[in-house]
Design an enzyme around this catalytic site. Structure first.
Site, PDB file in Angstrom:
ATOM      1  CB  ALA B  61      -0.933   0.187   1.422  1.00 56.83           C
ATOM      2  CG  HIS B 166       1.297 -11.942   8.467  1.00 57.08           C
ATOM      3  ND1 HIS B 166       0.527 -12.676   8.036  1.00 57.08           N
ATOM      4  CD2 HIS B 166       1.075 -11.153   9.205  1.00 57.08           C
ATOM      5  CE1 HIS B 166      -0.690 -11.525   8.486  1.00 57.08           C
ATOM      6  NE2 HIS B 166      -0.016 -10.861   9.520  1.00 57.08           N
TER       7      HIS B 166
END
Ligand SMILES: O=P(O)(O)O[C@H]1O[C@H](CO)[C@@H](O)[C@H](O)[C@H]1O
Ligand SMILES: O=P(O)(O)O[C@H]1O[C@H](CO)[C@@H](O)[C@H](O)[C@H]1O
Lengths: 351, 351
Positions: B61, B166
């Site tokens: 992003a 993650h």
């Protein structure tokens, strides 16, 4: 109103009622959401369904058949987490393995015979009947139990297993954690400042207005400075009232009105039946009825999970569970948003 | 082992690490469930997907492109809840409106280049690389920040917005609530009993065995006496270790092994990728590195939400939010169930 600059940036805020902190990351609302999307809440609930154990005339799990009730209906939870009898664990064998007895009762109260209504869609006399019944329950169970917790889980997202409008009452022979914390913080505040914490807080917010959502003659609704859930609110009487059962006739009427206004705003925000958990906190009862409880101020907490839309909620997970609560918009932004929402329920608008 | 009778009935148990209580309603598992059913977790995750911002080579992003990483991969969160700079709120205008500065960093660490693996399906050297990297991060960020919170949100149910394996690291200039509470309780315990709380607790549970799930030369996994989530566990070193970065080479290898064993059991329980939030707690860092932190014992908390099946979770709502946590099976029942689950991962069984 010009807000101090810090409110546009991250900071932590103190919750004096819980004696802890919340991380406010005002800049984080811009974050895109790729995670879990909630099912929109069920909008086609049958008004009457004999297979729903909360409906009039339905068979409950315990084998009982509900009466054909026409107003509120109170009964003992068929799967109670608290029962009047249980053996006492006795003295603890080790300081790290401490248990104590838990005794109590769990009740369920239906608000209305119909499954397809909610409080904001009920008439004022119908909501008043709910408040009156809750007051009666508080008196009855409060005569013996030190803590009587009234709460409403609304919506599947909040673990509510039945769409029929209802709340629960769990009374216990012990003060639960939250009661203990609020008792301690309010007691210390009164001792230090000479005024009950939430009486002072209501006055402060009424004056400042930036976190105020609704006000009437007897009540205030505000987004507390230390709110954790995106659109969390606190409902406070203006007068110093220690327990639900101490409200006057006018205060009850006025409570009905402000609750309906708040719940219409909530439903209108995303045009759905807004999910939340809510509950009442007041001075402890039972053996505490004869004690000085003037540090307590009656209040209701509303904890709604939705953040961005009808299907995107705030998750209190990882950092929140292991560190501390974190929010993505300020209490002031949430209050402003709530203030700007009309009070006429979206379902009644076009009728 | 014959358990005392109270464990078959409702009672409350004390959590010495949080200084609060949990209501245990052992009889309540019989309750039918008509509430929200979770979507079963996604089992068809593409191994590599350039539109997933955590994949090697993908665009994030913030405009950066991930390297073609082959092991672990650490980067700054593109939507951080904590940033290194923010204005100081300055002195508070009122005791009920207290704010303080919050500064820090938020990082994300990918465990593996593939999106379709999880820790229990990764090889031991791969998991060891994760532990080594986390240790390095703890040292780096811990050099300046007083608290470095490592946590993993796993599964959509736990607010995880990306299936790629993650974890996150949020470092802050303040001790979050949970850190403050555990610091206070562990300090008081050492002062009063002359031994760190969780060192004593590990020995106790090793001896009693009824809540023990796994043990190896250096580590214990147990369902704590005061567990709140149905299959919550506590991972403890046997030796007194204050921080992750103090583990020896052997302890790290042995950690890899016990983590893989625990996570296989979790996944095997309902034959799905088991959702949870987990995280590490150890002695504070930064300015606290030079203080005596011997009251701390390193530990990891696992908080998995599932209760009855892959799709029925425990909700911490109404009573839990307004009163206190409540559970439907005892810690001993949960531990026994976890002990009886095989350790070979269900996905590898038929290969
Ligand atoms: O950062 P993520 O994974 O997008 O977000 C998730 O974890 C954060 C830290 O626990 C929470 O604050 C968010 O509510 C949750 O959705
Ligand atoms: O009693 P219910 O509505 O079936 O159950 C719900 O509310 C209870 C009280 O908050 C919680 O303990 C349960 O986890 C939740 O699912």
């Amino acid at each position: 109103l010009s807000l101090p600059e810090y409110k546009e940036h991250q900071h932590i805020r103190y919750n004096p009622l819980r004696d802890d902190w919340v991380l406010v990351s005002a800049h984080r609302m811009k974050r895109p959401w790729q995670g879990q999307v909630e099912k929109p809440s069920e909008e086609n609930i049958p008004r009457h369904d004999l297979t729903n154990p909360l409906c009039p005339g339905a068979l409950r799990a315990g084998g009982e058949i509900n009466p054909d009730y026409e107003g509120t209906f109170l009964f003992e939870n068929d799967f109670p987490a608290l029962q009047p009898d249980a053996p006492d664990p006795g003295p603890s064998e080790h300081p790290l393995l401490q248990a104590k007895s838990a005794r109590g009762v769990c009740q369920v109260m239906c608000f209305h015979p119909w499954s397809d209504v909610t409080l904001p869609l009920m008439s004022s006399p119908e909501v008043r009947a709910v408040i009156d019944k809750l007051t009666e329950i508080m008196k009855d169970l409060g005569a013996t139990y030190p803590w009587v917790q009234i709460f409403e889980n609304k919506g599947a997202m909040m673990g509510c297993s039945n769409p029929h409008p209802h709340c629960q009452i769990w009374a216990s022979n012990f003060l639960p954690n939250e009661a203990q914390i609020e008792d301690r913080t309010q007691r210390a505040y009164l001792r230090e400042h000479g005024i009950p914490m939430l009486v002072e807080y209501g006055r402060l917010e009424e004056e400042r207005k930036e976190r105020l959502v609704l006000a009437n003659e007897h009540w205030l609704v505000l987004v507390p400075y230390w709110a954790v859930w995106p659109f969390q609110t606190l409902l406070l009487p203006r007068r110093h009232v220690t327990r639900l059962q101490d409200l006057t006739n006018e205060e009850r009427d006025s409570l009905v009105s402000i609750m309906k206004r708040l719940l219409c705003k909530y439903d209108n925000m995303f045009e759905i039946s807004f999910p939340y958990s809510m509950g009442w906190h007041g001075a402890p009862t039972g053996c505490h009825l004869s004690e000085d409880c003037s540090h307590w101020q009656l209040h209701a907490h509303y904890f709604p999970p939705l953040l961005r839309s009808a299907t995107v909620r705030k998750f209190m997970v990882g950092y929140e569970m292991l560190g501390q609560a974190q929010r993505d918009l300020t209490a002031e932004q949430a209050a402003e948003r709530l203030r700007n929402i009309p009070e006429e329920h979206y379902k009644l608008r076009d009728q």
